[in-house]
Design an enzyme around this catalytic site. Structure first.
Site, mmCIF file in Angstrom:
data_model
loop_
_atom_site.group_PDB
_atom_site.id
_atom_site.type_symbol
_atom_site.label_atom_id
_atom_site.label_comp_id
_atom_site.label_asym_id
_atom_site.label_seq_id
_atom_site.Cartn_x
_atom_site.Cartn_y
_atom_site.Cartn_z
ATOM 1 N N ARG A 1 -12.033 3.324 10.196
ATOM 2 C CA ARG A 1 -13.152 3.038 9.277
ATOM 3 C C ARG A 1 -13.548 1.591 9.472
ATOM 4 O O ARG A 1 -12.706 0.697 9.402
ATOM 5 C CB ARG A 1 -12.709 3.269 7.827
ATOM 6 N N ASP B 1 -15.788 -1.461 8.201
ATOM 7 C CA ASP B 1 -16.418 -1.868 6.936
ATOM 8 C C ASP B 1 -17.341 -3.062 7.143
ATOM 9 O O ASP B 1 -16.935 -4.082 7.733
ATOM 10 C CB ASP B 1 -15.341 -2.260 5.916
ATOM 11 N N GLY C 1 -7.680 5.108 4.400
ATOM 12 C CA GLY C 1 -7.294 6.051 3.348
ATOM 13 C C GLY C 1 -7.608 7.465 3.828
ATOM 14 O O GLY C 1 -8.688 7.716 4.359
ATOM 15 N N GLU D 1 0.819 -1.214 0.000
ATOM 16 C CA GLU D 1 0.000 0.000 0.000
ATOM 17 C C GLU D 1 0.859 1.273 0.000
ATOM 18 O O GLU D 1 0.358 2.360 0.310
ATOM 19 C CB GLU D 1 -0.936 -0.007 1.210
ATOM 20 N N ASN E 1 -10.215 -0.664 9.741
ATOM 21 C CA ASN E 1 -8.974 -0.012 9.298
ATOM 22 C C ASN E 1 -8.624 1.079 10.293
ATOM 23 O O ASN E 1 -9.355 2.069 10.418
ATOM 24 C CB ASN E 1 -9.181 0.612 7.909
ATOM 25 N N GLU F 1 -14.092 -5.674 7.998
ATOM 26 C CA GLU F 1 -12.788 -5.381 8.586
ATOM 27 C C GLU F 1 -12.802 -3.998 9.225
ATOM 28 O O GLU F 1 -13.695 -3.186 8.983
ATOM 29 C CB GLU F 1 -11.679 -5.456 7.534
HETATM 30 N N1 LIG Z 1 -16.339 -12.636 2.647
HETATM 31 C C1 LIG Z 1 -16.525 -11.779 1.641
HETATM 32 N N2 LIG Z 1 -17.655 -11.835 0.887
HETATM 33 C C2 LIG Z 1 -17.844 -10.990 -0.158
HETATM 34 N N3 LIG Z 1 -16.952 -10.057 -0.546
HETATM 35 C C3 LIG Z 1 -15.805 -9.949 0.157
HETATM 36 C C4 LIG Z 1 -15.529 -10.777 1.288
HETATM 37 N N4 LIG Z 1 -14.325 -10.428 1.784
HETATM 38 C C5 LIG Z 1 -13.867 -9.424 1.015
HETATM 39 N N5 LIG Z 1 -14.742 -9.129 0.026
HETATM 40 C C6 LIG Z 1 -14.589 -8.105 -1.026
HETATM 41 O O1 LIG Z 1 -13.195 -7.872 -1.243
HETATM 42 C C7 LIG Z 1 -12.862 -6.502 -0.920
HETATM 43 C C8 LIG Z 1 -11.490 -6.454 -0.265
HETATM 44 O O2 LIG Z 1 -11.468 -7.298 0.861
HETATM 45 P P1 LIG Z 1 -11.031 -6.769 2.295
HETATM 46 O O3 LIG Z 1 -11.216 -7.888 3.254
HETATM 47 O O4 LIG Z 1 -11.754 -5.512 2.600
HETATM 48 O O5 LIG Z 1 -9.477 -6.513 2.105
HETATM 49 P P2 LIG Z 1 -8.585 -5.188 2.112
HETATM 50 O O6 LIG Z 1 -8.004 -5.099 3.484
HETATM 51 O O7 LIG Z 1 -7.553 -5.439 1.076
HETATM 52 O O8 LIG Z 1 -9.497 -4.009 1.820
HETATM 53 C C9 LIG Z 1 -13.995 -6.023 -0.031
HETATM 54 O O9 LIG Z 1 -14.140 -4.623 -0.089
HETATM 55 C C10 LIG Z 1 -15.189 -6.760 -0.640
HETATM 56 O O10 LIG Z 1 -15.613 -6.151 -1.868
HETATM 57 MG MG LIG Z 2 -11.228 -3.538 2.729
#
Ligand SMILES: Nc1ncnc2c1ncn2[C@@H]1O[C@H](COP(=O)(O)OP(=O)(O)O)[C@@H](O)[C@H]1O
Ligand SMILES: [Mg+2]
Length: 328
Positions: free
Chosen positions: A261, A263, A281, A16, A277, A275
């Site tokens: 943030r 999510d 950002g 990142e 954060n 998750e």
């Molecule tokens: N269990 C899940 N079911 C559906 N979509 C998911 C799931 N986990 C992640 N995603 C999708 O993938 C994206 C990135 O995953 P995320 O866990 O937020 O990782 P990062 O920390 O890289 O943002 C999410 O914003 C969502 O769109």
């Molecule tokens: Mg994410």
């Protein structure tokens, strides 16, 4: 309290890096005129550079940070947001913005976050932890999302719909971490909430923001300018309350501070946490600053608030409980 000398640390030795540079540059611009900013960058190789791009030894970098009244660590991901920079500041006795070591480390770890969130009654996607060398135990029995336990900006995240794609997804995720999560796919709207902890113990909770995405909110969509945000998200009253409550509950359970943030996926059965954060950002157009602006705190006000709240509280010490100062 007048203007202060504020070190803004950007970059970082992780995937990142560029995103953090953009966040830090934007923060420096917003704080200019309010505080004296000292931009400091961690390169992709882990080396530090100072104000004019001059290379610094690690000791010189710590000296530079120590000469500032507040450090604003705007490094997303491992080696920054995961508590590393908080630890550095604590060991150096320097005042810093945001979550401490423990909250940074817990929130960076999507598996630990899941365990903590479930323990305080939030729902998360059912998932399995896969460690390097144990991928043989991972069988495809439904569509899944495969992701590194600790990464960010959607790096190494794959949606796997066919059994033959599972190995490649695991390989890509293992490039970024030696622990990988294999999660059930959650179908729901992607809705985020920003939480700002104030020194008097209050939490400013933003209106929710919806990301309208067709499929994964992937790296290209996050940074290619195609993300479609709805702010405020259109929510019924029960969902709005459930999201706010869940956001604050997990923020507090992890022990977050400053801005985070949170999510979610908003399903027909309510919010499912994705998750947290602890250094989201931070450009003027990033989700958390947009959400805080919708809560009444403009982008420069948000950054100034983070800096002043940190200064008010003063340096945090490793292992110290609380701030040792009287609550406002
Ligand atoms: N269990 C899940 N079911 C559906 N979509 C998911 C799931 N986990 C992640 N995603 C999708 O993938 C994206 C990135 O995953 P995320 O866990 O937020 O990782 P990062 O920390 O890289 O943002 C999410 O914003 C969502 O769109
Ligand atoms: Mg994410």
């Amino acid at each position: 309290m007048g203007g202060m000398r504020v070190a803004v640390v950007g970059g970082g030795a992780n995937c990142e890096h560029e995103v953090s540079l953009a966040s830090a540059a934007s923060a420096v611009r917003a704080l200019a005129g309010i505080h004296e900013t000292v931009p400091v960058t961690i390169g992709p190789d882990g080396g530090w550079t100072g104000v004019d791009g001059e290379r610094l030894t690690f000791a010189e970098a710590v000296d530079l940070l120590s000469g500032c009244e507040v450090v604003l660590p705007v490094v997303h991901g491992p080696g920054g947001e995961d508590g590393s920079l908080a630890a550095l500041c604590e060991l150096a006795g320097v005042t810093y913005v945001g979550s401490g070591v423990r909250a940074g480390a817990l929130a960076m770890d999507k598996w630990a976050t899941k365990l903590v969130a479930e323990a305080v009654g939030l729902r998360t996607a059912p998932g399995t932890l896969v460690t390097a060398g144990r991928t043989g135990r991972c069988r495809f029995d439904r569509p899944v999302v495969v992701k590194p336990v600790a990464a960010g900006s959607s790096h190494g995240v794959s949606l796997v719909r066919r059994p033959e794609d599972l190995d490649r997804a695991l390989t890509e995720a293992f490039v970024l971490d030696d622990r990988v999560l294999v999660e059930h796919v959650v179908s729901g709207r992607e809705v985020d909430v920003a939480v700002l902890a104030r020194p008097d113990g209050t939490r400013l909770v933003s209106p929710a923001l919806e990301i309208v995405a067709d499929g994964l909110f992937d790296h290209a969509m996050k940074y290619g300018g195609h993300a479609d945000f709805r702010l405020p998200a259109v929510l019924d009253a029960a969902d709005a309350v459930a999201l706010r409550t869940a956001a604050v509950r997990v923020f507090d359970a992890l022990g977050c501070d400053g801005l985070a943030r949170v999510d979610f996926f908003l399903t027909d059965d309510g919010p499912v946490l994705n998750e947290v954060n602890t250094m989201p950002g931070l450009t003027a157009h990033s989700q958390a600053p947009l959400m805080m602006a919708a809560a009444g705190l403009s982008y420069p006000e948000l950054l100034d608030t983070l800096v002043r709240d940190a200064a008010w509280r003063g340096p945090r010490r490793p292992g110290a409980v609380g701030t040792g100062r009287v609550v406002l």
